[in-house]
Structure formats: C-alpha cells, structure tokens
Design a protein around this motif. Sequence first.
Motif, PDB file in Angstrom:
ATOM      1  N   LEU A 330       8.309  38.458  68.128  1.00 29.20           N
ATOM      2  CA  LEU A 330       7.725  37.291  67.471  1.00 29.20           C
ATOM      3  C   LEU A 330       7.922  37.362  65.967  1.00 29.20           C
ATOM      4  O   LEU A 330       8.190  36.334  65.312  1.00 29.20           O
ATOM      5  N   HIS A 331       7.798  38.550  65.419  1.00 27.79           N
ATOM      6  CA  HIS A 331       7.938  38.717  63.972  1.00 27.79           C
ATOM      7  C   HIS A 331       9.334  38.296  63.503  1.00 27.79           C
ATOM      8  O   HIS A 331       9.485  37.544  62.527  1.00 27.79           O
ATOM      9  N   ILE A 332      10.363  38.767  64.192  1.00 33.04           N
ATOM     10  CA  ILE A 332      11.735  38.418  63.821  1.00 33.04           C
ATOM     11  C   ILE A 332      11.993  36.928  64.016  1.00 33.04           C
ATOM     12  O   ILE A 332      12.614  36.270  63.179  1.00 33.04           O
ATOM     13  N   VAL A 333      11.508  36.369  65.124  1.00 40.31           N
ATOM     14  CA  VAL A 333      11.712  34.942  65.388  1.00 40.31           C
ATOM     15  C   VAL A 333      11.080  34.100  64.277  1.00 40.31           C
ATOM     16  O   VAL A 333      11.700  33.161  63.758  1.00 40.31           O
ATOM     17  N   LEU A 334       9.855  34.421  63.895  1.00 43.29           N
ATOM     18  CA  LEU A 334       9.198  33.675  62.817  1.00 43.29           C
ATOM     19  C   LEU A 334       9.969  33.827  61.508  1.00 43.29           C
ATOM     20  O   LEU A 334      10.111  32.862  60.737  1.00 43.29           O
ATOM     21  N   GLY A 335      10.478  35.026  61.249  1.00 44.16           N
ATOM     22  CA  GLY A 335      11.230  35.248  60.017  1.00 44.16           C
ATOM     23  C   GLY A 335      12.489  34.414  59.945  1.00 44.16           C
ATOM     24  O   GLY A 335      12.760  33.754  58.933  1.00 44.16           O
ATOM     25  N   VAL A 336      13.296  34.414  61.005  1.00 41.14           N
ATOM     26  CA  VAL A 336      14.564  33.684  60.953  1.00 41.14           C
ATOM     27  C   VAL A 336      14.347  32.174  60.991  1.00 41.14           C
ATOM     28  O   VAL A 336      15.123  31.418  60.383  1.00 41.14           O
ATOM     29  N   ILE A 454      14.494  40.692  72.785  1.00 38.91           N
ATOM     30  CA  ILE A 454      13.808  41.929  72.409  1.00 38.91           C
ATOM     31  C   ILE A 454      12.537  42.087  73.217  1.00 38.91           C
ATOM     32  O   ILE A 454      11.773  41.134  73.389  1.00 38.91           O
ATOM     33  N   LYS A 455      12.298  43.280  73.717  1.00 42.09           N
ATOM     34  CA  LYS A 455      11.076  43.603  74.447  1.00 42.09           C
ATOM     35  C   LYS A 455      10.186  44.468  73.554  1.00 42.09           C
ATOM     36  O   LYS A 455      10.582  45.553  73.144  1.00 42.09           O
ATOM     37  N   ASP A 456       9.002  43.961  73.248  1.00 41.83           N
ATOM     38  CA  ASP A 456       8.108  44.698  72.358  1.00 41.83           C
ATOM     39  C   ASP A 456       7.774  46.085  72.889  1.00 41.83           C
ATOM     40  O   ASP A 456       7.583  47.024  72.107  1.00 41.83           O
ATOM     41  N   GLY A 457       7.717  46.221  74.188  1.00 43.33           N
ATOM     42  CA  GLY A 457       7.386  47.514  74.767  1.00 43.33           C
ATOM     43  C   GLY A 457       8.399  48.590  74.409  1.00 43.33           C
ATOM     44  O   GLY A 457       8.054  49.776  74.304  1.00 43.33           O
TER      45      GLY A 457
END
Length: 606
Positions: A330-336, A454-457
Amino acid sequence: MGLRQLSPKVVVSVVFVAALFLNILDTTIVNVALPTIAAQFHVTAADAGAVVVGYLLSLALVIPASGWLGDRFGTKRVFLIALAVFTLASALCGVAQSLPELVAFRLLQGLGGGMLAPIGLAMLYREFPLAERMRVNRVLIVPTAVAPAMGPVLGGLLVDTLSWRWVFYVNLPVGVLAFLFGLFLLREHREPGAGRFDVAGFVLSGVGFALLMYALTEGATLGWGSPQILITGVLGAALLAATVIVELRVPEPMLDLRLFGDRLFRSINIVQLMSTAGFLGTLFVFPLLYQSGLGVSAWQTGLTTFPEAVGVLVGTQIASRVYSTLGPRLHIVLGVVNAAVGMMLMTLVGAATPQWVVMLIMFYLGLGMSNNFNPAQTAAFAQVPPAKTGRASTLYNSGRQAGSAIGVAVLGSVLAAFSSGRASGGTGHLLGYHVAFAVAAGLMIASGVAALLIKDGDAAATMTRPERVAAVEAADVAAAATGGATANFDDIKKFGGAEKLGEVEKFDNADKSGEPEKIHDMQKFVGLEKFDDGQMFDDGEKFDDGQMFDDGEKFGGAGKSDDIQKFDDMDKFDDVEKSGEVVGAGEVVGAGDVVRPAASQKSPMR
C-alpha cells in the motif's frame, strides 16, 4: 568519545553517504558545463556530450562485477579503491587539455563511481538489521534527493564564477576526507563463498549492459533508426540474453540471477525499473521545458527544481513513520500514485504559470517519490540471505541504472516526436513536453499496478519497529537475570520510562540489550520496584530480616540500602556465583542466584 569508538553503523553511513553524494552529483553537475567545455575545446555540443556518455558507459560496465569484487576481496578494500579512483580521476578531469583526454578521464571516473553504490549499499545493509532499514533511509535519502537537484544549481554557479574545471575539483575535498575516514574506521568484510571470477559473466553482462545503455541514452538524439543505435542496441540486448543463459548454468555466477526467484525481490525490482524511468525521465524533461520551451535561465531552472529534493527529504520522515502501519504494498502504491498526479500537473505548466506554483508541484512530486523509493528499498532485501547481500545490491542498482536510461530514452523520444516542426510561439511548441510528462505518469501508474503483486507478509521482518524488538530482547535478558520467566510482548507496557518486565516495573539506564546474554553499559538498576513481597528496593528503604527474594531465599540480616552492593557497569549475567558469597561491583551473577549484600559496599542507587 574518540573516532575509533564510533559505532560501525555511523562509520558506514558517513562514508557511504559522502561517496554516494559525489557519485550522483557528478551525473548532473557536468551537464551544465557542457556548453562551456565545447567552447573551450572548439567542438560541437554533440561531441562534448561524450563527456557524459562515456561516464555512463563505464558505470554500466563495472556495476555487474561490483558485488563479486566486494565479496571476494573485501568490501572495505574495494570500496576505498573505487573512491580513490573516482577522486583521482576527478582531479585529472579538471586538468584535461583536450576533449579526448577529458573523455578518457571520465571513463576512469566512471569505473570508480560504478562500484560505490552497490558495494556501499551492501556494507550498509550488513550493519543494519531488517527492522532498522527504514530508519537508515532517512540518512541514505540525503544524497539521492539533494545531489540531483543541487547539481544544476552548483554547476551553474561554479561555471559562471570560476571555471568549468571546478565541477570536477569540487569532488576532491569530500572524496579525500571520506577516504581517510573510511581507511581508519571501516571494518573489513569478505564472503568466504564468493567463488572464482566468472569471466564469461563479466564480459557478457558488462559489455552488453554498456552497449544497451548507450543505445537507450543516445537513441533520441541520433535517431532510433540510425545504424549506430541499431547495432549497439541489438548487440547489447543479445549479449544480455546470453548473460541470462550462461549465468543460470554457472554454479558460481557473477550475476546471481537466481535471486529473482525471490518473489518480493523480483516484484520490487520491476516496480523500481518503471518508477525510476518515470521519475528520472521527468527530471530530464523539466529543465528542457523551462530553458528551451520557456526561455528561463539555467540558474532559475535549478532553483525551481530544488523543491523536489525538499519534498523527498520531508517525505522520507513521513515514510519512516508509516511504513510499519501501511506495509510495503500500500505504501508504494500510494507513493507512485501521488507522483503520477504530480507529473500530470506538470502537463499544465506554461508561460503564464507562476514559478511558485511550479515549485509546489516539484515539492509534491518529491513527496510522492520518497514514499515509493523508501519502502521499496527497505522491503527489497527482506528475504535475501546475508551472504547474498552484495550480489543482490548489484542487481538492484543495475535495475535502477537501466530505469534511468529507459526514462531518458522514452521521454526524450516522445519529446522529439511531438516537438518537431512546431512553431516556437504560443503554446503548441510545449506539446511535446506535456505529452512526455503524461507518458511519465503512465510509467508511474504501471509501476503501481506491478506493486500490487507485493505480499506484505514477505517483508514482515522489515515492518517490526526497532524499539519493539529491543524491548522484547531486554525483557528476555531481565527475566533470565532474575530467574523469572521469559518475557513476551504482552508483558511490555512501555520501554524507557515505566516498563513492566515480568515482576520488574522499571528497567532504566540499559542502553543496549541486543544480545540475549549481555546487558551493555548498564550503570545501575534504578527503581527495580517490586520483588513479589511488595518490599521496595529503593533509596532509603530497608530490607527487614526474613524478607523473601522471589525464590524463597532470605536476605538474612540485610541492613539499609546503603549496604546493598553495587550493580555498576555489570556486563554479563553468565557465571553462577554462590549465594553465600559477596558479589562486588562489576562481577557476574548467575540467573536465579541470591546476592547477599556486603556491609562494606554502598548502594549506587539514588
């Protein structure tokens, strides 16, 4: 505290940040000096461009071998040699008397510079555990954010006030100081399983990568249909394809492509390839828009671009605090997505757009990109074995270098295609720039789609807060030292002020408890408040005869707290002491043993 007492983490951070800053700065600061260099040596601007292209080609040539070199000969040795070569070549560039000399010295400079980022990143990540890597990005982001933005500003200032030669001389003081600092303080590290030198892998990957980089970098200028670009591009791609086949069959490859079998590492490298292309392509097109399209000076263009670096720095502070909550996907998606919005806003920039509005857009762009680069770099190495860190760093930096070339190639070609034949008046001549920014936004959205894989786990180890890990380790050490049960997260209320570790409510002045068997630099136990019977162990309190100390043993005849022996500078709780012996300051106490106070010793607890 002397320099030799500095933490290895601090030493690596200082050396790496200084070297990386010089390396990145050099890729942008020279561009401003090219017109002056061309005039000095009486050559065309296209000929002077070989100064930049030569540097990029030598970077590409040596990057694939950097990981193996560091593992085989030692990261400290190779890093310092690379830094010395880079610094010496900078001095030689400054005294060059002809364009061929300058290009040759730039090739040498690139050979040193190409090894700095991969080896430096490997050194950094070997010192910092997974849970601390997001924090270290606060420092690491300084050169990657500030250097590209500072290059045009500083380069223009040096060229206008001194000489073009100073864009190279500026590297000397920082390079020399960083070299000396690292020479005396860096620790050496070698990987015993580095293997033999993979000649085929080096030749195929180095030459193939360099040829492909040349084709991508020069394609928009020379034309994609020119024989020079077609030959180098096709040959480079063929050599890289051969590299994949060879390296997957070699037992000890120079490029460990099997690391891409790690789902997380593979996904993030795909994301970074596309997002780097969009971002650095934008930074390539924007100065052209401002200078060629709008007629703004190089100095004003540099000042307008600089807020992007400020946005990256501010965004990094935000990223380090929300990463554990959001997770890398989620962090990367929000950033891009936010970066893509910033790029789309750039399509609205024209002659009537106030400069402060453009600066705000650049700040917003940097804010979004920092919340892409930081979580991506933190998570990428989460499942990479420590022995493979150097090889993984090589692949990661190769991908980002390729992304940079792709961004310049794609957006440069779009700009050329949509700008040819258009009049310089009105707004039509800006169409090519605006379309290029829209394409860059499309690359960012594509990287966001890839980030959904990407899988957060897979990155769970990087999402644990460092203070929480330290608290658990401190709890386990304290429980072992007092003979109690091992603590867990549920036992911990706070860490630092009023913490509950089993029966112990405060555990102050323990600076470090990273290893289970040690409590480092413990000056005293301040306020160990309860020992099961409710009796206070504090300044001025008494231990009455017969009071119990948790295991049923008694403090027989214990007097006032002034008689309690000292716990100063206790390093270990390892060897078992007899319950009848007096334990002096600095001696070891076994878990579960009873410490009987010596009448001659005074309590340090105040």
